[in-house]
Design an enzyme around this catalytic site. Structure first.
Site, mmCIF file in Angstrom:
data_model
loop_
_atom_site.group_PDB
_atom_site.id
_atom_site.type_symbol
_atom_site.label_atom_id
_atom_site.label_comp_id
_atom_site.label_asym_id
_atom_site.label_seq_id
_atom_site.Cartn_x
_atom_site.Cartn_y
_atom_site.Cartn_z
ATOM 1 N NE ARG A 42 -3.370 2.341 2.758
ATOM 2 C CZ ARG A 42 -3.246 3.102 3.668
ATOM 3 N NH1 ARG A 42 -2.614 2.979 4.512
ATOM 4 N NH2 ARG A 42 -4.027 4.219 3.813
ATOM 5 C CG HIS A 87 -1.587 9.014 3.040
ATOM 6 N ND1 HIS A 87 -1.570 7.511 3.470
ATOM 7 C CD2 HIS A 87 -1.310 9.381 4.367
ATOM 8 C CE1 HIS A 87 -1.082 7.188 4.766
ATOM 9 N NE2 HIS A 87 -1.148 8.428 5.396
ATOM 10 C CG ASN A 131 -4.705 7.496 5.254
ATOM 11 O OD1 ASN A 131 -4.820 6.283 5.556
ATOM 12 N ND2 ASN A 131 -3.922 8.391 5.887
ATOM 13 C CD GLU A 132 -5.109 7.769 9.695
ATOM 14 O OE1 GLU A 132 -4.667 8.431 10.120
ATOM 15 O OE2 GLU A 132 -4.572 6.481 9.965
ATOM 16 C CG ASN A 275 -5.442 3.334 8.263
ATOM 17 O OD1 ASN A 275 -5.466 2.277 7.448
ATOM 18 N ND2 ASN A 275 -4.961 4.369 8.062
ATOM 19 C CE1 TYR A 277 -0.481 2.362 13.276
ATOM 20 C CE2 TYR A 277 -2.495 3.445 12.598
ATOM 21 C CZ TYR A 277 -1.368 3.156 12.423
ATOM 22 O OH TYR A 277 -0.726 3.323 11.209
ATOM 23 C CD GLU A 333 -2.041 3.830 7.948
ATOM 24 O OE1 GLU A 333 -1.944 4.162 9.091
ATOM 25 O OE2 GLU A 333 -1.952 4.538 6.946
ATOM 26 C CD1 TRP A 377 2.696 2.856 10.442
ATOM 27 C CD2 TRP A 377 1.950 3.445 8.202
ATOM 28 N NE1 TRP A 377 3.026 4.246 9.573
ATOM 29 C CE2 TRP A 377 2.605 4.528 8.440
ATOM 30 C CE3 TRP A 377 1.267 3.450 6.858
ATOM 31 C CZ2 TRP A 377 2.788 5.552 7.556
ATOM 32 C CZ3 TRP A 377 1.346 4.173 5.849
ATOM 33 C CH2 TRP A 377 2.219 5.201 6.478
ATOM 34 C CD GLU A 384 3.954 8.286 11.703
ATOM 35 O OE1 GLU A 384 4.379 7.653 10.751
ATOM 36 O OE2 GLU A 384 2.754 8.227 12.035
ATOM 37 C CD1 TRP A 385 1.622 11.405 9.384
ATOM 38 C CD2 TRP A 385 1.832 13.047 7.721
ATOM 39 N NE1 TRP A 385 1.207 10.752 8.408
ATOM 40 C CE2 TRP A 385 1.453 11.751 7.278
ATOM 41 C CE3 TRP A 385 2.110 13.978 7.022
ATOM 42 C CZ2 TRP A 385 0.996 11.646 6.017
ATOM 43 C CZ3 TRP A 385 1.758 13.808 5.640
ATOM 44 C CH2 TRP A 385 1.155 12.686 5.024
#
Ligand SMILES: *[C@@H]1O[C@H](CO)[C@@H](O)[C@H](O)[C@H]1NC(C)=O
Ligand SMILES: *[C@@H]1O[C@H](CO)[C@@H](O)[C@H](O)[C@H]1NC(C)=O
Ligand SMILES: *[C@@H]1O[C@H](CO)[C@@H](O)[C@H](O)[C@H]1NC(C)=O
Ligand SMILES: *[C@@H]1O[C@H](CO)[C@@H](O)[C@H](O)[C@H]1NC(C)=O
Ligand SMILES: *[C@@H]1O[C@H](CO)[C@@H](O)[C@H](O)[C@H]1NC(C)=O
Length: 441
Positions: A42, A87, A131-132, A275, A277, A333, A377, A384-385
């Site tokens: 992905r 994204h 995405n998200e 996604n 976590y 993710e 992921w 990472e942003w």
């Protein structure tokens, strides 16, 4: 590019200018994927690299060419590309006229998607529109921690942005369904992110209600219109209206869909992209917004928001099955971060994948969840942003101080490829042997 070059927005003022440099490392990266033995990969396409001014008046062939070469290399390795259209990388020219707050973006997004369907659709059979969207709306235009970094209170912008994201997704889904599906035969849907919310006391109705409200505001914001009835859920509609009126506004900050929009949005999915976590706990607060807590017995990660809570994975999968009429689910993710000193023997990551994958297995076998795919992921430590390179999610470490940006497998890379290879869990003794072998090599 603009956001990450703004001082104080990103840890250490890191930028994504070079990052892992996958742009120049197609072969090397595909080799990593082959050694992991994954069946699919992905990645996202940068809108800005394809349409630099946000319109189709100029198509950047160099950008398209890169993605074509990547896709060809993946297909040659028998790895299926899963491609995200958006994204969070928006052409600045579109941000300059309001970005996702301006509903003309719906047409722009459709034009961009059409370029990709035309140019890449013969090879790409799995598309993800957004995405998200929760993070685009809430972090980008609510708290302002993500690009474009807008934060105005009381927040109407996140809901306007969410509204446009949902409508844009629906238009692109219809475009594919009507014009491209018959000849290209792929799947297209959206990826929604959500934590699981657990009532602090599972026997206390207030706590249960607070947890449900949290889920409806997080997962349900985007899932309910698309996977249920074309409209926002009642929890959000009621709550935001009450709060808006209490703030002295004459109408809800949550926009309304017209009847024809609801018809247009409902059912615009081929699968549920998730996604996931972590989990949080909720305490009821006398009808007001619940109080968010964490459980100190949960293991930490390199990210403050990410606690190791595998049980929540099974519960959210089951919730999606029950709430949205058993859609096919692809987990797009799931993973864990580390920060600080490097330790390639990342046993905590192996523990995370072992226990989360096991909970996913329970969801399938015991709860009858229609789980069709799983994507970890992530392949390698990445930009990472807002936390830059501080939090590392990769199976492969990337040495950023070496100009060649070498990739080096962590122990979890071998563990993950072992799960794939066995299509299940290796026997414990084998697993240990495998780790040792890797390090002896
Ligand atoms: C929305 O975008 C259009 C261009 O697509 C622009 O003409 C208009 O001024 C924008 N609206 C706002 C409020 O910025
Ligand atoms: C998708 O396209 C097919 C073929 O054109 C059509 O029959 C179907 O109604 C479309 N689905 C939706 C939800 O619009
Ligand atoms: C609410 O107030 C705004 C001005 O603050 C006005 O433009 C709008 O028409 C009003 N809406 C309703 C539904 O009365
Ligand atoms: C990795 O860490 C685990 C747990 O601390 C330990 O048992 C194992 O021996 C380590 N492996 C290597 C190769 O250092
Ligand atoms: C990263 O690369 C630098 C420069 O080549 C080297 O000095 C350092 O040891 C490397 N770090 C790791 C963790 O491999």
């Amino acid at each position: 590019d603009q956001f990450s070059h703004t001082p104080l927005k990103i840890s250490n003022d890191d930028t994504g200018d070079v990052a892992c440099d996958s742009y120049h490392k197609i072969e090397e990266d595909v080799e990593m994927l082959k050694s992991l033995k994954v069946s699919h990969y992905r990645f996202s396409i940068s809108w800005s690299r394809i349409l630099p001014d946000g319109t189709t008046s100029y198509i950047n062939e160099m950008g398209l060419n890169y993605y074509e070469r990547l896709i060809d290399a993946l297909l040659a390795a028998n790895i299926m590309p899963q491609v995200t259209l958006y994204h969070w990388d928006l052409p600045q020219a579109l941000q300059n006229v309001g970005g996702w707050e301006n509903d003309t973006i719906i047409q722009r997004f459709k034009e961009y998607a059409e370029v990709l369907f035309q140019r890449l659709g013969d090879k790409v059979k799995f598309w993800i529109t957004l995405n998200e969207p929760y993070n685009t709306a809430y972090c980008g235009y609510g708290v302002g921690t993500a690009a474009p970094g807008i934060s105005v209170r009381p927040g109407r912008a996140p809901y306007v942005v969410g509204h446009n994201l949902i409508r844009a997704h629906a238009e692109v889904w219809h475009l594919y369904n009507e014009t491209y599906r018959a000849k290209q035969g792929g799947l297209i849907s959206i990826t929604i992110n959500s934590d699981w919310a657990e009532p602090r006391n599972p026997h206390n109705q207030e706590d249960i209600d607070a947890a449900r409200q949290y889920l409806q505001f997080f997962l349900g914001w985007f899932a309910h219109p698309i996977f249920k009835n074309g409209d926002y859920n009642e929890v959000m509609k009621t709550r935001i209206r009450e709060r808006s009126l209490a703030q002295g506004l004459n109408q809800s900050r949550l926009p309304e869909f017209t009847e024809s929009e609801k018809q247009r949005i409902k059912g615009t999915y081929d699968y549920f992209g998730l996604n996931h976590y972590t989990t949080c706990k909720l305490i009821g607060n006398k009808g007001k917004t619940g109080i968010l807590i964490t459980d100190r017995s949960w293991l930490n990660s390199g990210s403050f928001w990410l606690k190791v809570t595998p049980f929540g994975f099974r519960k959210i999968l089951r919730w999606i099955k029950e709430e949205y009429n058993n859609p096919p689910i692809y987990v797009t993710e799931n993973g864990i971060s580390e920060r600080g000193a490097l330790d390639l023997n990342d046993t905590w990551r192996m523990h995370y994948y072992r226990s989360y994958v096991n909970e996913a297995l329970k969801a399938v076998v015991l709860d009858g969840v229609d789980l069709r795919g799983y994507t970890a992921w992530t392949l390698m430590d990445n930009f990472e942003w807002a936390v830059g390179f501080d939090e590392r999610f990769g199976f492969y470490h990337v040495n950023l101080t070496d100009p060649n940006l070498p990739r080096c497998p962590k122990a979890s890379a071998r563990y993950y490829s072992q799960i794939i290879n066995c299509n299940g869990f290796p026997d414990p003794p084998l697993e240990m042997l495998f780790c040792h072998l890797h390090f002896l090599n």
